[in-house]
Enzyme design. Structure first.
Site, short mmCIF file in Angstrom:
data_model
loop_
_atom_site.label_atom_id
_atom_site.label_comp_id
_atom_site.label_asym_id
_atom_site.label_seq_id
_atom_site.Cartn_x
_atom_site.Cartn_y
_atom_site.Cartn_z
N ILE A 65 0.85 -1.19 0.00
CA ILE A 65 0.00 0.00 0.00
C ILE A 65 0.89 1.25 0.00
O ILE A 65 1.05 1.92 1.02
CB ILE A 65 -0.94 0.02 1.24
CG1 ILE A 65 -1.73 -1.28 1.33
CG2 ILE A 65 -1.89 1.19 1.16
CD1 ILE A 65 -2.60 -1.37 2.58
N PRO A 66 1.53 1.54 -1.14
CA PRO A 66 2.31 2.77 -1.20
C PRO A 66 1.37 3.98 -1.11
O PRO A 66 0.26 3.93 -1.62
CB PRO A 66 3.01 2.69 -2.56
CG PRO A 66 2.16 1.77 -3.37
CD PRO A 66 1.52 0.82 -2.41
N HIS A 67 1.82 5.02 -0.44
CA HIS A 67 0.95 6.18 -0.26
C HIS A 67 1.78 7.37 0.19
O HIS A 67 2.95 7.24 0.50
CB HIS A 67 -0.14 5.88 0.78
CG HIS A 67 0.41 5.45 2.11
ND1 HIS A 67 0.83 4.17 2.33
CD2 HIS A 67 0.61 6.12 3.25
CE1 HIS A 67 1.28 4.07 3.58
NE2 HIS A 67 1.16 5.24 4.15
N GLY A 68 1.16 8.48 0.23
CA GLY A 68 1.78 9.70 0.71
C GLY A 68 0.82 10.84 0.49
O GLY A 68 0.19 10.93 -0.56
#
Length: 149
Positions: A65-68
């Site tokens: 779950i890549p995020h930013g």
């Protein structure tokens, strides 16, 4: 806003040809840009990589779950991708990933609140073995959405 409400067919690719983490993030980011969720792809990706450097985004069971949070996000969305081959990704179980959820969340206070809520909701659903197996088996948008129901 529930996860099922923001799963947009335009930002889902269940047949990605990505070969590494960078290609996964770039491809899903490009889908978000094309669909109008973000207004600056490079700025948004830079914010995602800042978060990637802060800690693990592979939650295990071959899911990442890549995020930013980013000022370049115009509206909340989640790009979903799946690859046939496993992709090396830092994860809690030290296993690679092939199912990816890239969050697009504005960096303002309301966006941060929504970001945490969505990640929590998604993590809860991914913790359900039946849901996870349905997601891994999904071959199209309808099957993906139905996996969450």
């Amino acid at each position: 806003m529930a996860l099922e409400e923001i799963l947009d067919q335009r930002v889902i690719d269940l047949n990605m040809k990505a070969r590494n983490k960078e290609e996964v993030i770039y491809h899903l980011g490009k889908l978000l840009k094309r669909a109008g969720y973000i207004d600056d792809l490079n700025g948004y990706l830079e914010d995602v990589y800042i978060r990637e450097r802060e800690g693990i985004t592979g939650i295990g069971n071959n899911v990442a779950i890549p995020h930013g949070k980013s000022d370049f996000v115009k509206r909340v969305g989640i790009a979903v991708g799946k690859t046939e081959q496993m992709i090396e990704w830092e994860s809690y179980d030290e296993e690679p990933s092939n199912l990816f959820f890239l969050f697009a969340v504005p960096s303002n206070g309301e966006g941060a609140k929504e970001h945490l809520r969505l990640i929590s909701e998604l993590a809860g659903k991914l913790g359900n073995g039946i849901t996870l197996e349905k997601l891994k088996a999904a071959k199209n948008y309808t099957e993906l959405v139905n996996a969450f129901l």
